[in-house]
Design an enzyme around this catalytic site. Structure first.
Site, mmCIF file in Angstrom:
data_model
loop_
_atom_site.group_PDB
_atom_site.id
_atom_site.type_symbol
_atom_site.label_atom_id
_atom_site.label_comp_id
_atom_site.label_asym_id
_atom_site.label_seq_id
_atom_site.Cartn_x
_atom_site.Cartn_y
_atom_site.Cartn_z
ATOM 1 N N GLY A 140 0.829 -1.196 0.000
ATOM 2 C CA GLY A 140 0.000 0.000 0.000
ATOM 3 C C GLY A 140 0.861 1.243 0.000
ATOM 4 O O GLY A 140 2.029 1.209 0.415
ATOM 5 N N GLN A 145 3.250 9.911 0.974
ATOM 6 C CA GLN A 145 4.480 9.131 1.035
ATOM 7 C C GLN A 145 5.354 9.300 -0.201
ATOM 8 O O GLN A 145 6.515 8.901 -0.193
ATOM 9 C CB GLN A 145 4.165 7.637 1.222
ATOM 10 N N CYS A 189 6.387 -0.048 7.330
ATOM 11 C CA CYS A 189 6.005 1.094 6.507
ATOM 12 C C CYS A 189 7.167 1.448 5.590
ATOM 13 O O CYS A 189 8.326 1.472 6.031
ATOM 14 C CB CYS A 189 5.639 2.302 7.383
ATOM 15 N N LEU A 190 6.852 1.740 4.322
ATOM 16 C CA LEU A 190 7.899 2.061 3.358
ATOM 17 C C LEU A 190 8.631 3.349 3.727
ATOM 18 O O LEU A 190 9.784 3.530 3.324
ATOM 19 C CB LEU A 190 7.303 2.194 1.956
ATOM 20 N N HIS A 231 -3.938 1.714 7.732
ATOM 21 C CA HIS A 231 -2.559 2.215 7.738
ATOM 22 C C HIS A 231 -2.413 3.374 6.749
ATOM 23 O O HIS A 231 -1.858 4.436 7.092
ATOM 24 C CB HIS A 231 -1.605 1.080 7.361
ATOM 25 N N GLU A 232 -2.912 3.190 5.518
ATOM 26 C CA GLU A 232 -2.787 4.236 4.505
ATOM 27 C C GLU A 232 -3.692 5.421 4.820
ATOM 28 O O GLU A 232 -3.331 6.579 4.569
ATOM 29 C CB GLU A 232 -3.110 3.678 3.109
#
Length: 273
Positions: A140, A145, A189-190, A231-232
């Site tokens: 995601g 981000q 998380c990225l 999360h997103e």
């Protein structure tokens, strides 16, 4: 039929050729076989138009490498470089390539404005976001981000680019109901490389959002998809998953957080911790 078409090369046809993407995959058709509505296609890209196939229009070669955005089918022309104008979004420029911004970049905490889902550029941003997400092996990604402070998210619960039918794009999403029961599970998380921790999320959520193009959708998400969405969605509110970590998990992550802070060399204002 609505479709996404882009110029492609083919040794079989001498004339212009286009690739049409629909729910069954991607196919190439000759432009002369199609009737274009709502004016001709021109400019730097992001022009949405209706496409009607003429009688006897044939297709060749399924091209699954093209990504499909939330089972919607769009028509969009992109001339020359992979670039789209973003004046309607109030963004100065959308780079040809996006990359994940890392904590403590202030854009992760900035306010995110709503976006017009009917603007054709939304589909192009989503396409680029999927490319970044797959390259970083994520499931995601939220627009902030990649440095775009708009209320837009993409995800694919499989994490596999080949499973493009599982791709989801949500514009201006809202949570309208949720379960009382919560579930604790491990998240990463990225924007936080090297960090993972246990986070409590609602077991299910009911959401409302728009697809690119403006169609409103209502969904009940459960389990893994509910966790990805929450999360997103937090990212769209400037909330990071470290904010929701269990205290002991956050304490263990602090060493890596300190390293990310010390390594931060952004030029987008003061970092927001």
């Amino acid at each position: 039929m609505m479709a996404l078409f882009v110029p492609v090369c083919s040794p079989r046809w001498k004339g212009p050729q286009w690739c049409i993407r629909n729910t069954n995959g991607c196919y190439s058709v000759q432009k002369s076989s199609c009737l274009l509505r709502s004016a001709s296609l021109s400019g730097n890209g992001g022009h949405q138009r209706k496409l009607v196939l003429g009688h006897g229009c044939s297709t060749i070669g399924k091209r699954p490498c093209f990504q499909q955005i939330h089972r919607e089918v769009f028509l969009m022309e992109v001339d020359g470089e992979d670039y789209v104008s973003t004046e309607k979004l109030g963004i100065v420029e959308l780079p040809k390539t996006l990359q994940v911004v890392k904590y403590p970049d202030p854009r992760l905490r900035n306010e995110n404005q709503e976006i017009d889902p009917r603007d054709p550029v939304v589909g192009e941003i989503a396409r680029k976001m999927f490319q970044v997400m797959y390259a970083d092996k994520g499931v995601g990604l939220a627009a902030p981000q990649v440095g775009i402070n708009r209320r837009l998210m993409v995800y694919n619960p499989t994490g596999k680019q080949s499973s493009f039918l599982s791709q989801v794009v949500m514009v201006n999403p809202k949570i309208v109901d949720w379960s009382d029961k919560k579930v604790v599970d491990l998240e990463g998380c990225l924007s936080f490389p090297g960090i993972a921790g246990k986070v409590s999320r609602h077991e299910w959520v009911r959401v409302e959002a728009f697809k690119p193009g403006g169609k409103k959708i209502k969904l009940k998400l459960e389990g893994w998809q509910a966790r990805i969405f929450q999360h997103e969605y937090d990212h769209l509110d400037g909330i990071l998953f470290i904010d929701r970590m269990e205290p002991e998990e956050r304490a263990r992550a602090q060493v890596v957080l300190d390293r990310l802070i010390s390594n931060y060399k952004g030029n987008n204002g003061e970092p927001k911790l």
